[in-house]
Design an enzyme around this catalytic site. Structure first.
Site, PDB file in Angstrom:
ATOM      1  N   ARG A  81       0.944  47.194 -34.220  1.00 34.37           N
ATOM      2  CA  ARG A  81       1.041  46.668 -35.601  1.00 34.37           C
ATOM      3  C   ARG A  81       2.327  46.160 -35.818  1.00 34.37           C
ATOM      4  NH1 ARG A  81      -4.062  45.473 -36.888  1.00 34.37           N
ATOM      5  NH2 ARG A  81      -5.570  46.900 -37.508  1.00 34.37           N
ATOM      6  N   GLU A 100      -8.506  37.002 -27.878  1.00 32.28           N
ATOM      7  CA  GLU A 100      -7.477  36.856 -26.943  1.00 32.28           C
ATOM      8  C   GLU A 100      -6.095  37.382 -27.307  1.00 32.28           C
ATOM      9  OE1 GLU A 100      -7.417  32.746 -26.516  1.00 32.28           O
ATOM     10  OE2 GLU A 100      -6.711  32.398 -28.716  1.00 32.28           O
TER      11      GLU A 100
END
Lengths: 180, 180
Positions: free
Chosen positions: A64, A140
């Site tokens: 993150r 992706e």
């Protein structure tokens, strides 16, 4: 006019991003004073509580960027424009975990950061979980690692702060309440 | 380097606000591709579970500009620079509710929106709650109305979506688990 409503006097857009829009509103407060509100608009998201036949909670570990660290969370993802939350939940579960389900049961919805953002998360529980023959593709720019843990192991991950976000804590407490 | 780490190639600051900072980072993904991350930096916050001697949960209703509506939440507020979370919790409880306590017990901490923001909330439970003789002042741009409700009434507020945020749902689940 709603109680305590803050009337918008002017709006300054500062970011029209791929995920979020940010703006600064000048507002008229209930006492007649003027203040500024920094606001983040978000498309909303879903999160999925998925428990296997063996009673294991499915989690995903991912990097993150906002915190510059790895977090372990329940599967989740943003709503695409026009997509019903239930469809997002099915899609994200398939993409991130390779599991499908018979039904998505809505458990709760909640704003994550009402002080500055309008992000609303729909929390589902996957009913009739089953492994897909072929795993759907991730976005992706997504990289996740799958974990399947007991409720006890999930609580250890909370203690270790590898699980450290509101939606995953809500999911764990939901399962604790359900199992009692 | 951490698993799945996203190396920052460039940073574009877009807002240096009073509460949040927003920037767009260009990042190098684990597969060598380049992507963008829209990121919100937040000072962090506290939230307080405060239950009166009569077993009532203390809630505050306030207007939330990001959603353009009133929400009922547990008392909460942002960390001031250099302020310890426990001190923020005591201050916010006093300012918003007029109650003090003997001890702030840390129940959990959690990121609210790890996909785009680094806001970390410390959730405390106020132990030994007592009414202050004199209510502390609210921030000049804060307007809140106090509610004291049973756990059952709190759950009705959830059903009515007047309670609709993650930290307050976590607080209610915590009390449900504790009361069983």
């Amino acid at each position: 006019m709603s109680k305590f409503e803050e009337k918008t006097l002017s709006t300054q857009p500062v970011l029209n991003g791929r995920v979020i829009q940010v703006r600064v509103d000048e507002v008229l407060l209930p006492n007649g004073a003027v203040s500024k509100r920094e606001l983040v608009k978000h498309p909303g998201a879903v999160a999925v509580i998925a428990v296997t036949e063996e009673g294991k909670l499915i989690l995903v570990e991912q990097y993150r960027k906002a915190m510059e660290k790895l977090l372990v969370e329940i599967p989740a993802g943003k709503l695409e424009p026009g997509e019903a939350p239930e469809a997002t939940a099915v899609r994200e579960l398939e993409e991130e975990t390779g599991y499908g389900c018979d039904e998505m049961k809505l458990i709760a919805s909640f704003y994550t950061s009402p002080g500055f953002a309008d992000e609303l998360v729909y929390l589902y529980e996957a009913v009739g979980l089953r492994k897909l023959e072929q795993k759907a593709d991730l976005d992706e720019d997504e990289f996740v690692e799958l974990l399947e843990v007991t409720l006890e192991e999930a609580q250890e991950l909370v203690q270790a702060q590898r699980i450290h976000d509101a939606k995953t804590l809500l999911a764990i407490q939901h399962l604790q309440l359900k199992n009692r």
